[in-house]
Structures are given as structure tokens and as C-alpha cells.
Design an enzyme around this catalytic site. Sequence first.
Site, PDB file in Angstrom:
ATOM      1  N   GLU A  34       1.882  -0.398  -4.814  1.00  0.00           N
ATOM      2  CA  GLU A  34       0.959   0.677  -5.174  1.00  0.00           C
ATOM      3  C   GLU A  34       1.737   1.978  -5.119  1.00  0.00           C
ATOM      4  O   GLU A  34       2.244   2.354  -4.056  1.00  0.00           O
ATOM      5  CB  GLU A  34      -0.232   0.733  -4.215  1.00  0.00           C
ATOM      6  CG  GLU A  34      -1.231   1.809  -4.617  1.00  0.00           C
ATOM      7  CD  GLU A  34      -2.122   2.270  -3.480  1.00  0.00           C
ATOM      8  OE1 GLU A  34      -3.202   2.809  -3.766  1.00  0.00           O
ATOM      9  OE2 GLU A  34      -1.740   2.119  -2.299  1.00  0.00           O
ATOM     10  N   ASP A  94       0.823  -1.201   0.000  1.00  0.00           N
ATOM     11  CA  ASP A  94       0.000   0.000   0.000  1.00  0.00           C
ATOM     12  C   ASP A  94       0.866   1.263   0.000  1.00  0.00           C
ATOM     13  O   ASP A  94       1.784   1.381   0.821  1.00  0.00           O
ATOM     14  CB  ASP A  94      -0.898  -0.028   1.247  1.00  0.00           C
ATOM     15  CG  ASP A  94      -1.902   1.090   1.278  1.00  0.00           C
ATOM     16  OD1 ASP A  94      -2.767   1.117   0.384  1.00  0.00           O
ATOM     17  OD2 ASP A  94      -1.833   1.934   2.202  1.00  0.00           O
TER      18      ASP A  94
END
Length: 323
Positions: A254, A197
Site C-alpha cells: 500500500e 500497510d
Amino acid sequence: MKEKDWWKKSVVYQIYPKSFNDSNGDGVGDIQGIIEKLDYLKELGVDVIWLSPVYDSPQDDNGYDIRDYQKIYEEYGDMATFDKLLQGLHDRDMKLVMDLVVNHTSDEHKWFEESRKSKDNPYRDYYFWREENEINNWGSIFSGPAWELDEKTGEYYLHLFSKKQPDLNWENPKLRQDVYNMMKFWLDKGIDGFRMDVINFISKNTAFPDGPVPDGQIYGDAGNDFCNGPRIHEFLQEMNQEVTSKYDVMTVGEMPGASTTDAQIYTNPANNEVDMIFTFEHMNLDSDGDNKWDLKPIYLPDLKENMSEWQVALQENGWNSLY
């Protein structure tokens, strides 16, 4: 093709556990609900499940605010149920990728609870704390200022997202080792990789300069000072050396704001960072202005041009994630 390249030919299916399948009728999806659908997922042609966060969390940000990295959120089940899910996937020759959220924790995480107790607490430097005259004009991605006053010590902590999601200080080598140990906990269980993330946010410009204030805005645009920061490649290479290179796993970063040039570095196998990244350029093509929620009809030639640009840029060194 080496076994280590299995992810190059895999179909990955994301599951948001809360909304996928509710096995007990309490209105919340759960891990047992995923187990019930494994044959269905196999029949669809899914090779890999990417499981959005199932960790213990106050759920301020759908589980991306983690209170305990090594415990399952009770409404989703428990560790025994998780182990059953992992075994069920492997029994069907499917794999499991977990969400790795290490740019920030919940403010209810034990590290932060210790960090806020006093200025000389051993966990103080696990997060970014500054006096009032040292904070800058950065805004939170979730609106409002990126600095929150903590009354206990009279200092401010950095949160690029919710004020319940304080940013971790990756400059601290002890913090990094704790993160790596947590990653090994899951990999030793047998999971098959991580979707990381906002991983290109973990390196900040620790001088914390003010950012330029766009017209009509209150806060400074700090993107260049926390996105693809000064030590990001060092941190990712260390993570690879300490953890991911020792397992046969897939890593997807990401990375908002990453260009094709950035992606060539991040995904080049010779650099030992990540296997793939999520780029957002094609996701923004139907945004009408800077607000991603203001939509306009997509112009197909723009999409074709962007997809082509990424394919060409990474065809020699690196690998695209197509979604």
C-alpha cells in the site's frame, strides 16, 4: 507461467473480520465466522483472501494498532482457530494473505512500553524520540500534531497516525531483524503473502525538516519527507532478501503518493522489492478538493485516462493491482 506467478491470475477478496460474519452472536465478526463462509467464498470464484489485521490490539484503529504481532485478538478467536482457517483455505486450493503493519505499532506493544521507560532503554531507538527543540511542524494524518509528549522522559515521539500508533524507526537494524523474524513466524505457518500497510512510509528523512504550511492549515505538509523516503528501496530489498524471496508468496505494498514512475521501480522484478502496489490516484478522482470525504460526481474520461496511464506505464516492467 511459473508457479511463483500464481498471483498474476488470482482474484483477491478482502475480509474485515470485525464486520464479515459473527459466528457466536456477540456482535463482532470473528475467524470462525470466516471459516463458516469458505465454501461460499470458493463458489464466488475467490482465489486469495486478504485478511485485515487479526492481531492482538487495543482497537484504536480497527486493529492497525498492533499490541502483539504473534497473538490473535481475543474477540476474533485464537491461534488454533486461525490455523483451522488457514488449513480450510488450503484444502480448497485457496490462499491467505495477511496484513503486514510495520510502519507503527500500538503504544501498548512491548517494544514501545520498554522504549518509553528511559532514554537509555535498549528499545529506545525502536521509535523516534526527540527533545522539544528538535521536533518539527508535521501534522498527523489523523489530525493534530505528529509529535506527542511523553511525560516519563520529557521527550516527544513521532506518530504519523493516531497518538496510540508510534512510528517504528527503520533506521535501527535490530528493529528490522525483529520485524523480519515476525514475518517468518507467519510465513512458516504457511500463509501466502502480505499486504503491506503504508509500506512506503517506513523510510523518513531523519533530519525532520519543517514542511510547507498550506493556506488555511496549522501543520506542515511533510509528505515528501516520509513518503517514498531516502532508504525505502534499500529497506524493501533487504526485506525481500531476508524474508520474502525465500517463500512462494505474493507481496502488495500500500503506497499512498506513489506515481507510475515510483511503481515501475517498486514492482520491477529485477529490483526485488514488491510484486504489486496499491495506488490511490484513481481513488481521488471523485474528491472535491483536498478532503477525500468531500465527494463530487466522477468524470468517466478522467477514470479511463488514469487507468490507461497505469496500464501502459507498467506493461513492460512490473504488475498492476486492479481494485
